[in-house]
Design a protein around this motif. Structure first.
Motif, short mmCIF file in Angstrom:
data_model
loop_
_atom_site.label_atom_id
_atom_site.label_comp_id
_atom_site.label_asym_id
_atom_site.label_seq_id
_atom_site.Cartn_x
_atom_site.Cartn_y
_atom_site.Cartn_z
N LEU A 1 1.09 -1.30 -0.38
CA LEU A 1 0.14 0.37 -0.04
C LEU A 1 0.91 0.89 0.31
O LEU A 1 1.93 1.46 0.95
N PRO A 2 0.65 2.15 -0.78
CA PRO A 2 1.65 3.31 -0.83
C PRO A 2 1.72 4.21 0.41
O PRO A 2 1.01 4.34 0.83
N TYR A 3 2.50 5.01 0.44
CA TYR A 3 3.37 5.80 1.63
C TYR A 3 4.24 6.61 1.43
O TYR A 3 5.41 6.08 0.50
N ASN A 4 4.56 8.17 1.38
CA ASN A 4 5.34 9.09 1.41
C ASN A 4 5.64 8.88 0.28
O ASN A 4 6.59 8.85 -0.27
N GLN A 5 4.62 9.80 -0.96
CA GLN A 5 5.23 9.54 -2.38
C GLN A 5 5.30 8.15 -3.39
O GLN A 5 6.39 8.87 -4.32
N GLU A 6 4.80 7.55 -2.42
CA GLU A 6 5.41 6.04 -3.36
C GLU A 6 4.50 5.97 -4.68
O GLU A 6 3.31 6.62 -4.56
N VAL A 7 5.19 5.41 -5.54
CA VAL A 7 3.86 4.66 -6.90
C VAL A 7 2.91 4.21 -5.97
O VAL A 7 2.26 3.86 -5.56
N ASN A 8 1.43 5.02 -6.26
CA ASN A 8 0.33 4.29 -6.04
C ASN A 8 -0.18 3.66 -6.74
O ASN A 8 -0.86 2.95 -7.93
N THR A 9 -0.10 2.49 -5.72
CA THR A 9 -0.27 1.27 -6.12
C THR A 9 -1.75 0.80 -6.07
O THR A 9 -2.06 -0.60 -6.47
N LEU A 10 -2.83 1.54 -5.25
CA LEU A 10 -4.56 1.03 -5.28
C LEU A 10 -4.77 0.97 -6.35
O LEU A 10 -5.11 -0.03 -6.26
N PRO A 11 -4.54 1.48 -7.38
CA PRO A 11 -5.41 1.36 -8.51
C PRO A 11 -4.74 0.16 -9.13
O PRO A 11 -5.59 -0.96 -9.93
N ILE A 12 -3.75 -0.27 -9.58
CA ILE A 12 -3.38 -1.82 -9.48
C ILE A 12 -3.75 -2.76 -8.87
O ILE A 12 -3.87 -3.76 -9.62
N LEU A 13 -3.78 -2.70 -8.04
CA LEU A 13 -3.95 -3.76 -7.03
C LEU A 13 -5.63 -4.09 -6.93
O LEU A 13 -6.18 -5.14 -7.30
N ARG A 14 -6.63 -2.89 -7.38
CA ARG A 14 -7.66 -3.50 -7.51
C ARG A 14 -7.95 -2.99 -8.40
O ARG A 14 -8.89 -4.57 -8.97
#
Length: 185
Positions: free
Chosen positions: A49-62
């Protein structure tokens, strides 16, 4: 550049990213990942799960859930990280260092062939990886070495070479917003 200096350099570059820049790079990387054979063949994705300006993985995981893949994300217990299956990506709360983790403590993920999305601060084209300093992923890969691994990163996180050590486990493939770095691992 030593690890400490490198981490500071990358953290500062990440802090300067706008939400729009993060969203754009994340969308590009999600599209790139879905086109890879390793993603298409995977029955399960161990993401983060993304944290501190990481690549936003939420759409990828969804999207992985929509694609019929099982999804697991990490939870830290003391000095150990475990992946837990998760079907509802909203059932999370701040955990270790404020990083989002599943609220539940089960079910424990158990797919030795799952594709692992591997976070980090810096990567090189041969798969070298410098993480955040906790060693959680290196310990996990020492226990479960058979997983295919992919890193998603911003262009400024990719270097020609890194000061990696023998316990730093490389990733199989690095995807960055400007293209793909083929790894030899």
């Amino acid at each position: 550049m030593d690890k400490k200096t490198l981490r500071g350099f990358v953290r500062e570059k990440k802090r300067r990213l706008s939400p729009r820049e993060i969203a754009k790079a994340s969308e590009i990387l999600g599209d790139m990942l879905r086109q890879t054979p390793v993603y298409r063949q995977a029955r399960a994705i161990y993401g983060y799960l993304p944290y501190n300006q990481e690549v936003n993985t939420l759409p990828i995981l969804r999207r992985a859930l929509q694609d019929g893949k099982r999804v697991a994300v990490p939870k830290v217990y003391g000095g150990e990280m475990r992946f837990l299956w998760i079907a509802d990506l909203e059932r999370v709360a701040p955990g270790y260092c404020g990083i989002p983790e599943p609220i539940a403590d089960e079910p424990l993920a158990d797919d030795p062939t799952a594709l692992v999305l591997t976070p980090g601060l810096a990567f090189d084209a041969s798969g070298g990886r410098i993480g955040y300093g906790g060693g959680f992923y290196d310990k996990f890969f020492a226990l479960e070495p058979g997983h295919p691994t992919v890193a998603l990163c911003y262009d400024f996180q990719l270097f020609d070479t890194l000061p990696v050590e023998r316990f730093d486990v490389p990733v199989d493939l690095v995807l960055h917003a400007g293209g793909e770095a083929h790894c030899t691992t």
